[in-house]
Motif scaffolding. Structure first.
Motif, PDB file in Angstrom:
ATOM      1  N   ILE A 306       0.839  -1.211   0.000  1.00 26.36           N
ATOM      2  CA  ILE A 306       0.000   0.000   0.000  1.00 26.36           C
ATOM      3  C   ILE A 306       0.867   1.252   0.000  1.00 26.36           C
ATOM      4  CG2 ILE A 306      -1.637   1.350   1.378  1.00 26.36           C
ATOM      5  CD1 ILE A 306      -2.889  -1.313   2.270  1.00 26.36           C
ATOM      6  N   GLU A 307       1.906   1.226   0.846  1.00 29.45           N
ATOM      7  CA  GLU A 307       2.823   2.365   0.928  1.00 29.45           C
ATOM      8  C   GLU A 307       3.514   2.602  -0.414  1.00 29.45           C
ATOM      9  OE1 GLU A 307       4.779   5.487   3.004  1.00 29.45           O
ATOM     10  OE2 GLU A 307       3.114   4.197   3.617  1.00 29.45           O
ATOM     11  N   MET A 308       3.922   1.514  -1.056  1.00 31.80           N
ATOM     12  CA  MET A 308       4.602   1.627  -2.341  1.00 31.80           C
ATOM     13  C   MET A 308       3.657   2.176  -3.412  1.00 31.80           C
ATOM     14  SD  MET A 308       6.513  -1.401  -4.498  1.00 31.80           S
ATOM     15  CE  MET A 308       4.949  -2.145  -4.994  1.00 31.80           C
ATOM     16  N   CYS A 309       2.409   1.697  -3.410  1.00 28.70           N
ATOM     17  CA  CYS A 309       1.428   2.161  -4.394  1.00 28.70           C
ATOM     18  C   CYS A 309       1.103   3.639  -4.204  1.00 28.70           C
ATOM     19  CB  CYS A 309       0.150   1.327  -4.293  1.00 28.70           C
ATOM     20  SG  CYS A 309       0.368  -0.390  -4.775  1.00 28.70           S
ATOM     21  N   TRP A 310       0.966   4.056  -2.941  1.00 38.12           N
ATOM     22  CA  TRP A 310       0.656   5.458  -2.653  1.00 38.12           C
ATOM     23  C   TRP A 310       1.794   6.374  -3.095  1.00 38.12           C
ATOM     24  CZ3 TRP A 310      -3.492   8.133  -1.902  1.00 38.12           C
ATOM     25  CH2 TRP A 310      -4.632   7.546  -1.327  1.00 38.12           C
ATOM     26  N   ASN A 311       3.004   5.881  -3.006  1.00 41.67           N
ATOM     27  CA  ASN A 311       4.162   6.715  -3.337  1.00 41.67           C
ATOM     28  C   ASN A 311       4.594   6.603  -4.796  1.00 41.67           C
ATOM     29  OD1 ASN A 311       5.197   8.045  -0.749  1.00 41.67           O
ATOM     30  ND2 ASN A 311       4.883   5.926  -0.096  1.00 41.67           N
ATOM     31  N   THR A 312       3.807   5.867  -5.594  1.00 41.43           N
ATOM     32  CA  THR A 312       4.094   5.788  -7.029  1.00 41.43           C
ATOM     33  C   THR A 312       3.499   7.018  -7.722  1.00 41.43           C
ATOM     34  OG1 THR A 312       4.040   3.372  -6.964  1.00 41.43           O
ATOM     35  CG2 THR A 312       3.786   4.403  -9.118  1.00 41.43           C
ATOM     36  N   TYR A 313       4.370   7.882  -8.218  1.00 35.79           N
ATOM     37  CA  TYR A 313       3.901   9.109  -8.876  1.00 35.79           C
ATOM     38  C   TYR A 313       4.638   9.310 -10.194  1.00 35.79           C
ATOM     39  CZ  TYR A 313       2.814  13.962  -9.868  1.00 35.79           C
ATOM     40  OH  TYR A 313       2.397  15.104 -10.473  1.00 35.79           O
ATOM     41  N   PRO A 314       3.916   9.525 -11.280  1.00 30.11           N
ATOM     42  CA  PRO A 314       2.447   9.453 -11.385  1.00 30.11           C
ATOM     43  C   PRO A 314       1.965   8.005 -11.262  1.00 30.11           C
ATOM     44  CG  PRO A 314       3.408   9.775 -13.543  1.00 30.11           C
ATOM     45  CD  PRO A 314       4.543   9.846 -12.574  1.00 30.11           C
ATOM     46  N   SER A 315       0.739   7.854 -10.820  1.00 29.57           N
ATOM     47  CA  SER A 315       0.192   6.505 -10.614  1.00 29.57           C
ATOM     48  C   SER A 315       0.080   5.776 -11.949  1.00 29.57           C
ATOM     49  CB  SER A 315      -1.183   6.594  -9.944  1.00 29.57           C
ATOM     50  OG  SER A 315      -2.088   7.313 -10.770  1.00 29.57           O
ATOM     51  N   THR A 316       0.190   4.469 -11.885  1.00 32.58           N
ATOM     52  CA  THR A 316       0.094   3.631 -13.078  1.00 32.58           C
ATOM     53  C   THR A 316      -1.075   2.668 -12.935  1.00 32.58           C
ATOM     54  OG1 THR A 316       1.551   1.930 -12.165  1.00 32.58           O
ATOM     55  CG2 THR A 316       2.605   3.732 -13.364  1.00 32.58           C
ATOM     56  N   THR A 317      -1.374   1.980 -14.000  1.00 31.06           N
ATOM     57  CA  THR A 317      -2.460   0.990 -13.968  1.00 31.06           C
ATOM     58  C   THR A 317      -2.161  -0.095 -12.947  1.00 31.06           C
ATOM     59  OG1 THR A 317      -2.880   1.385 -16.321  1.00 31.06           O
ATOM     60  CG2 THR A 317      -3.799  -0.636 -15.350  1.00 31.06           C
ATOM     61  N   ILE A 318      -0.885  -0.518 -12.908  1.00 37.22           N
ATOM     62  CA  ILE A 318      -0.480  -1.597 -11.990  1.00 37.22           C
ATOM     63  C   ILE A 318      -0.574  -1.134 -10.541  1.00 37.22           C
ATOM     64  CG2 ILE A 318       1.462  -3.041 -11.253  1.00 37.22           C
ATOM     65  CD1 ILE A 318       2.376  -3.079 -14.167  1.00 37.22           C
ATOM     66  N   SER A 319      -0.093   0.103 -10.263  1.00 40.44           N
ATOM     67  CA  SER A 319      -0.128   0.600  -8.883  1.00 40.44           C
ATOM     68  C   SER A 319      -1.558   0.783  -8.394  1.00 40.44           C
ATOM     69  CB  SER A 319       0.656   1.909  -8.772  1.00 40.44           C
ATOM     70  OG  SER A 319       0.018   2.952  -9.482  1.00 40.44           O
ATOM     71  N   SER A 320      -2.441   1.279  -9.270  1.00 40.56           N
ATOM     72  CA  SER A 320      -3.850   1.471  -8.891  1.00 40.56           C
ATOM     73  C   SER A 320      -4.543   0.137  -8.646  1.00 40.56           C
ATOM     74  CB  SER A 320      -4.582   2.242  -9.994  1.00 40.56           C
ATOM     75  OG  SER A 320      -4.050   3.537 -10.142  1.00 40.56           O
ATOM     76  N   LEU A 321      -4.277  -0.815  -9.551  1.00 43.37           N
ATOM     77  CA  LEU A 321      -4.880  -2.137  -9.413  1.00 43.37           C
ATOM     78  C   LEU A 321      -4.397  -2.819  -8.133  1.00 43.37           C
ATOM     79  CD1 LEU A 321      -6.653  -4.349 -10.689  1.00 43.37           C
ATOM     80  CD2 LEU A 321      -4.599  -5.173 -11.878  1.00 43.37           C
ATOM     81  N   CYS A 322      -3.099  -2.716  -7.887  1.00 42.93           N
ATOM     82  CA  CYS A 322      -2.508  -3.326  -6.686  1.00 42.93           C
ATOM     83  C   CYS A 322      -3.082  -2.703  -5.419  1.00 42.93           C
ATOM     84  CB  CYS A 322      -0.990  -3.152  -6.728  1.00 42.93           C
ATOM     85  SG  CYS A 322      -0.117  -3.973  -5.388  1.00 42.93           S
ATOM     86  N   LEU A 323      -3.266  -1.373  -5.434  1.00 45.94           N
ATOM     87  CA  LEU A 323      -3.818  -0.673  -4.275  1.00 45.94           C
ATOM     88  C   LEU A 323      -5.236  -1.139  -3.975  1.00 45.94           C
ATOM     89  CD1 LEU A 323      -3.199   1.554  -2.197  1.00 45.94           C
ATOM     90  CD2 LEU A 323      -4.180   3.202  -3.799  1.00 45.94           C
ATOM     91  N   ASN A 324      -6.052  -1.290  -5.023  1.00 51.98           N
ATOM     92  CA  ASN A 324      -7.427  -1.746  -4.831  1.00 51.98           C
ATOM     93  C   ASN A 324      -7.486  -3.187  -4.331  1.00 51.98           C
ATOM     94  OD1 ASN A 324      -9.544   0.333  -5.746  1.00 51.98           O
ATOM     95  ND2 ASN A 324      -8.015   0.462  -7.365  1.00 51.98           N
ATOM     96  N   ILE A 325      -6.585  -4.030  -4.834  1.00 47.24           N
ATOM     97  CA  ILE A 325      -6.528  -5.421  -4.371  1.00 47.24           C
ATOM     98  C   ILE A 325      -6.183  -5.463  -2.886  1.00 47.24           C
ATOM     99  CG2 ILE A 325      -5.223  -7.574  -4.546  1.00 47.24           C
ATOM    100  CD1 ILE A 325      -4.988  -7.036  -7.564  1.00 47.24           C
ATOM    101  N   CYS A 326      -5.235  -4.616  -2.480  1.00 47.55           N
ATOM    102  CA  CYS A 326      -4.849  -4.542  -1.064  1.00 47.55           C
ATOM    103  C   CYS A 326      -6.015  -4.108  -0.190  1.00 47.55           C
ATOM    104  CB  CYS A 326      -3.680  -3.570  -0.891  1.00 47.55           C
ATOM    105  SG  CYS A 326      -2.114  -4.177  -1.544  1.00 47.55           S
ATOM    106  N   HIS A 327      -6.779  -3.105  -0.665  1.00 51.80           N
ATOM    107  CA  HIS A 327      -7.919  -2.616   0.099  1.00 51.80           C
ATOM    108  C   HIS A 327      -8.992  -3.698   0.228  1.00 51.80           C
ATOM    109  CE1 HIS A 327      -6.832   1.836  -0.875  1.00 51.80           C
ATOM    110  NE2 HIS A 327      -6.226   1.385   0.212  1.00 51.80           N
ATOM    111  N   VAL A 328      -9.259  -4.413  -0.861  1.00 55.91           N
ATOM    112  CA  VAL A 328     -10.247  -5.494  -0.841  1.00 55.91           C
ATOM    113  C   VAL A 328      -9.785  -6.607   0.110  1.00 55.91           C
ATOM    114  CG1 VAL A 328     -11.310  -7.337  -2.210  1.00 55.91           C
ATOM    115  CG2 VAL A 328     -11.125  -5.025  -3.152  1.00 55.91           C
ATOM    116  N   THR A 329      -8.470  -6.901   0.090  1.00 59.31           N
ATOM    117  CA  THR A 329      -7.909  -7.931   0.981  1.00 59.31           C
ATOM    118  C   THR A 329      -8.108  -7.542   2.443  1.00 59.31           C
ATOM    119  OG1 THR A 329      -6.216  -8.459  -0.675  1.00 59.31           O
ATOM    120  CG2 THR A 329      -5.814  -9.215   1.573  1.00 59.31           C
ATOM    121  N   ILE A 330      -7.858  -6.274   2.766  1.00 58.29           N
ATOM    122  CA  ILE A 330      -8.058  -5.792   4.140  1.00 58.29           C
ATOM    123  C   ILE A 330      -9.526  -5.904   4.542  1.00 58.29           C
ATOM    124  CG2 ILE A 330      -8.008  -3.737   5.616  1.00 58.29           C
ATOM    125  CD1 ILE A 330      -5.513  -2.857   4.101  1.00 58.29           C
TER     126      ILE A 330
END
Length: 352
Positions: A306-330
């Motif tokens: 999550i920390e890595m995805c939040w700090n990815t700038y500009p955001s990418t398709t992979i970082s956004s997808l990974c962030l959503n997967i993490c949120h769903v997992t939580i």
């Protein structure tokens, strides 16, 4: 008091004392007491070994020849060597054995070197016992097999004067510092241990996981300390021949000789020297680390992603997808925990 009663009292007292003494060897709370006893025994044992068992010359002369080149002004690692071959240890080894070179009269006074390593052994034992005493997870009698009955340990320390004992002593100092939450100083000593012998890096994966548990910023600081010390210690050699220093002191292509193995004696020499076998062991080690991550550090890994995805700038398709997967997992994890909590609450209510 009648003789018979006096004898009974003495017998009962002796029985009680022997029971308490025996309990000391099984009670982790008595680790310090057993450790003190073992240290006293080790003083006598090591002195007997030094004065009765012949010194085993394997690498001592070669060590002295290697550091002699450094003392004479050779800073090119490709030119530092002894009778057993080129110098293959990092800069910390050079500095430590340079000190031993002078203290032992250019390596000629081997007995002095043995007494120095005897002291190193006692200090090393102290820090190991301190770990056992701090954790209180192991019965004290185990320490008897760890030190007093180990021929190999005494041989490596006082009969061969290898660099392994020095590297391990510094490592155990760092472990004690980590246990007291002195991570900066612990990282310094860990890196110093690596500079004496590279095999200390085998502890690095586990240490890295513990560092990450204290936060990304703290981890970055500790890693900078580890790397910075390596640069500082290696500076005289890096300025002269950087490639030569890195290739020789951190040579990952070196192959261990079959005649020195302990763990793999049961396999053939051909298999032991096979690179495919090495790759299989490395892969197995990596899979075990991943399994450990999944079992012990899944939450830490999740928050790290999550920390890595939040700090990815500009955001990418992979970082956004990974962030959503993490949120769903939580979210799934929270729902699962809530479900378990409700089930346990109902069971408790029924019992009441």
């Amino acid at each position: 008091m009648p003789v018979k009663n006096r004898g009974s009292v003495v017998f009962a007292t002796a029985q009680k004392l022997s029971k308490e003494a025996l309990q000391c060897f099984f009670n982790p709370e008595k680790t310090w007491l057993v450790g003190l006893f073992l240290c006293s025994v080790e003083v006598i044992l090591n002195l007997c070994v030094i004065n009765t068992v012949k010194f085993t010359e394997i690498d001592w002369i070669a060590y002295m020849q290697e550091v002699e080149g450094f003392i004479n002004g050779t800073y090119d690692y490709m030119k530092l060597q002894g009778d057993t071959g080129p110098l293959v240890y990092p800069a910390g080894f050079v500095y430590v054995y340079t000190a031993l070179y002078y203290v032992t009269n250019h390596g000629a006074n081997v007995r002095m070197g043995q007494y120095i390593f005897f002291l190193i052994y006692l200090v090393n034992l102290y820090f190991v016992l301190r770990i056992y005493n701090k954790t209180k997870k192991c019965p004290p009698y185990v320490m008897i097999f760890m030190c007093c009955t180990s021929y190999r340990i005494h041989s490596i320390f006082v009969l061969r004067l290898f660099n392994d004992p020095i590297a391990m002593l510094i490592l155990f100092i760092s472990v004690n510092l980590f246990m007291e939450n002195y991570w900066v100083f612990g990282s310094f000593f860990f890196s110093f241990a690596v500079s004496v012998k590279m095999n200390i890096l085998l502890f690095a994966p586990g240490l890295l996981l513990l560092m990450i548990e204290h936060g990304i910023k703290a981890t970055a600081i500790n890693l900078i300390i580890c790397a910075g010390l390596q640069v500082v210690l290696g500076m005289p050699f890096l300025l002269n021949n950087p490639i030569g220093y890195i290739v020789r002191s951190f040579d990952l292509s070196r192959q261990f000789m079959f005649k020195w193995t302990v763990n793999w004696r049961f396999i053939s020499e051909e298999l032991f020297l096979d690179r495919k076998f090495h790759l299989i062991l490395m892969l197995f080690h990596f899979l075990l680390l991943c399994a450990f991550l999944g079992w012990k550090w899944q939450r830490l890994l999740l928050f790290g992603l999550i920390e890595m995805c939040w700090n990815t700038y500009p955001s990418t398709t992979i970082s956004s997808l990974c962030l959503n997967i993490c949120h769903v997992t939580i979210l799934i994890g929270l729902l699962y925990e809530q479900s378990n909590y409700e089930k346990n609450s109902k069971k408790i209510s029924k019992l009441n």
